[in-house]
Every structure is written in C-alpha cells, then in structure tokens.
Design an enzyme around this catalytic site. Structure first.
Site, PDB file in Angstrom:
ATOM      1  N   GLU A   1      -2.476 -14.565   1.678  1.00  9.93           N
ATOM      2  CA  GLU A   1      -1.658 -15.772   1.528  1.00  9.93           C
ATOM      3  C   GLU A   1      -1.611 -16.611   2.802  1.00  9.93           C
ATOM      4  OE1 GLU A   1      -0.384 -17.022  -1.041  1.00  9.93           O
ATOM      5  OE2 GLU A   1      -0.201 -15.438  -2.542  1.00  9.93           O
TER       6      GLU A   1
ATOM      7  N   GLU B   1      -6.636   8.201   0.626  1.00  9.99           N
ATOM      8  CA  GLU B   1      -5.550   8.164   1.605  1.00  9.99           C
ATOM      9  C   GLU B   1      -5.451   9.441   2.422  1.00  9.99           C
ATOM     10  OE1 GLU B   1      -1.422   9.555  -0.106  1.00  9.99           O
ATOM     11  OE2 GLU B   1      -2.165   7.866  -1.287  1.00  9.99           O
TER      12      GLU B   1
END
EC number: 4.2.1.126
Length: 308
Positions: A90, A121
């Site tokens: 953004e 992960e």
C-alpha cells in the site's frame, strides 16, 4: 523442537489460551456469535494503546533509516506475513514511494500469500536466506511479525539482522516472547486469548494490522508525505485516484475543480507541486526547486514563501 516440547511451549502462550468469555460460542445463533467476536475486538485498540511508546520509538528508527536510504522490511509467516506484504504494497500508491522502500517477506515466498505453505515457518535458515536474497544491509530495518513471538523463520531473520548491525523490531502478541528478547525494539500488544482458541488471525492479526498502519503512516508523515492530514504524495494511477488528487488540491487550496485539474495536468498529477503552485503563484520549475530546498515538506515550502 519435539512435538511434546512444542505442545508444552504453546501451553504457556497467552494467544493459545482458552477464552472464558466464548466457551459456549458453538451454541449461539449468528447474531450472538458476531456480538461475542465484536466484544473481543474492542479489546484490541486498548492493548495497542499500552504499547504506543514502543511504537513511537520504532517509528523514529524507521524514519532515521529512510533518511539514509535504508528500507523497512517486514517478515512473518502465515497471517503475520500476509499483513506485512499488505502494508508494504500500500505504500507506493499512498505515499508515492518506490516499491523497494517497504518490503514484505513471507515464509514460503509469494505463493504462501494465497495458499499456506506447510513447514515454511519452521526454518530459521530460510528467514536468514530471504534477507540475504534482497541484499538486506545494516542501513535497513527489519520488523519480525509473529503473534506467538516464537516463529523460527522470524527468529532466524532477526538474528541475522542483529549479526550485521541492522535495527531489529519485534511485533508479537505475547509478553516476553523470544523475538522480543532479541530485538532492539519490542512491540507486544497483549490482546488475550482468541475467541476461537489459537486462531491468531483474529485479535492478534487485528492488533498487528493496527501497529503496521502506524509504523508506515507515522514514518511517512515524518518524511513530509502529508500536508495537514492530506495525502499529498498520492500517485494518481487510476480514475478514482485522479479524482482524489483533484479533491486533495481543492481541499488544500480552496480552489475550483477547474483550476485544480488544470494545474494537476501541468504537473503530471504531482499533487504536492500543484498545491504549492496555487498557494504561492510560483511557476512549475520555481515551485519544484523551492519544494526540493525544503526537503519535500510542503508545509515548510508554503510557509517560507509568500504569494506574489
């Protein structure tokens, strides 16, 4: 870590505890379920409020890094990683910055944004390698995001960043977490047990999103990316943003729609430049030079120049 050890470790995490206020949530009608969820969500901004000093310290460190050409790098797994990627993506349209300035890394790579990549992960080596792959340096800042505060991928990235002398920030929703222990700045909004036990995409994810919003927004404001509370470095890349650019110019200068549109066309839709030209009567080249002299801070440029 063995499965037994992992079970024991999770048992001590606040974010993995059972919430006494939602034990009967499976018996409730839809309205009551969403009311319970909403009641839990109301706790999130209060938890974030308690860590505002740490967030502000992180903003200062990020701003300092930006000023010397450093980058902000988010890294996380699952929801935490996706939130980092979202916030990073953004920044270019909102603040007119390069897509290299704020970077989001997720365990498992871009494919993991849309579909969970099992086991990604669990590797601290992968966290280190992902930073090396983007040529992470000691000028950069890394924010390790993990609701549990113990994700190996994030720990590996933070440890590598520490080794090369970069600034490290940890964002977790558990107190005294492993990532908090190894970071220069620890941001730990403790939102309590989730409404659905262990589903940290709920309150924990909401808290993380609020914090990430603050980190980038406040840092960009500190860099002069706003005038008053207007997004004056917005990039007009579609019809909606072209209209928004015109509205911003009109709001900042009280000019007509026609004048805003005309001057924006002259500046190739550089909102900040258009505002300065209207408020000071400077021509485009003079306005550009004056703005550059004020390091891009529009308020300083306006206040230091009187109209003709």
């Amino acid at each position: 870590m063995t499965n037994d050890a992992l079970i024991a470790a999770l048992a001590h995490l606040v974010s993995e505890g059972r919430n006494p206020d939602t034990m009967d949530i499976d018996l409730l009608p839809s309205l009551d379920i969403v009311q319970r969820l909403n009641q839990q969500d109301k706790l999130v901004p209060l938890a974030v409020e308690k860590v505002l000093p740490e967030i502000a310290l992180a903003v200062d460190k990020i701003t300092d890094a930006f000023k010397v050409g450093g980058r902000l790098v988010y890294m996380g797994a699952g929801t935490s990683g996706r939130l980092g990627v979202l916030d990073a993506s953004e920044c270019p349209p909102t603040f007119g910055v390069s897509d290299k300035m704020v970077v989001g890394l997720i365990a498992g790579g871009p494919e993991a944004i849309l579909k969970a990549k099992e086991g990604a992960e669990d590797s601290p080596v992968l966290g280190e390698q992902d930073l090396k792959d983007i040529k992470f340096t000691n000028l950069d800042v890394v924010v390790g995001i993990a609701a549990s505060g113990r994700t190996p991928y994030v720990i590996g990235g933070l440890e590598y960043a520490n080794e090369i002398g970069a600034t490290t920030i940890a964002l977790s929703c558990n107190p005294d977490s492993p990532i908090a222990d190894i970071a220069d700045v620890a941001i730990s909004p403790v939102v309590g047990p989730e409404a659905l036990t262990g589903s940290t995409r709920l309150k924990s994810g909401t808290a993380q999103k609020l914090v990430l919003n603050m980190l980038t927004t406040a840092s960009m404001i500190r860099l002069g990316k706003s005038y008053q509370n207007l997004m004056v470095d917005v990039k007009a890349t579609n019809n909606k943003l072209v209209a928004r650019a015109a509205r911003i110019v009109m709001q900042a200068t009280d000019c007509s729609k026609e004048q805003a549109t005309e001057v924006l066309k002259q500046t190739d839709y550089e909102v900040k430049l258009a505002i300065l030209m209207i408020l000071t009567d400077l021509d485009i080249e003079s306005a550009r030079a004056h703005l550059h002299h004020q390091d891009g801070f529009l308020r300083k440029a306006v206040e230091s120049h009187q109209p003709k």
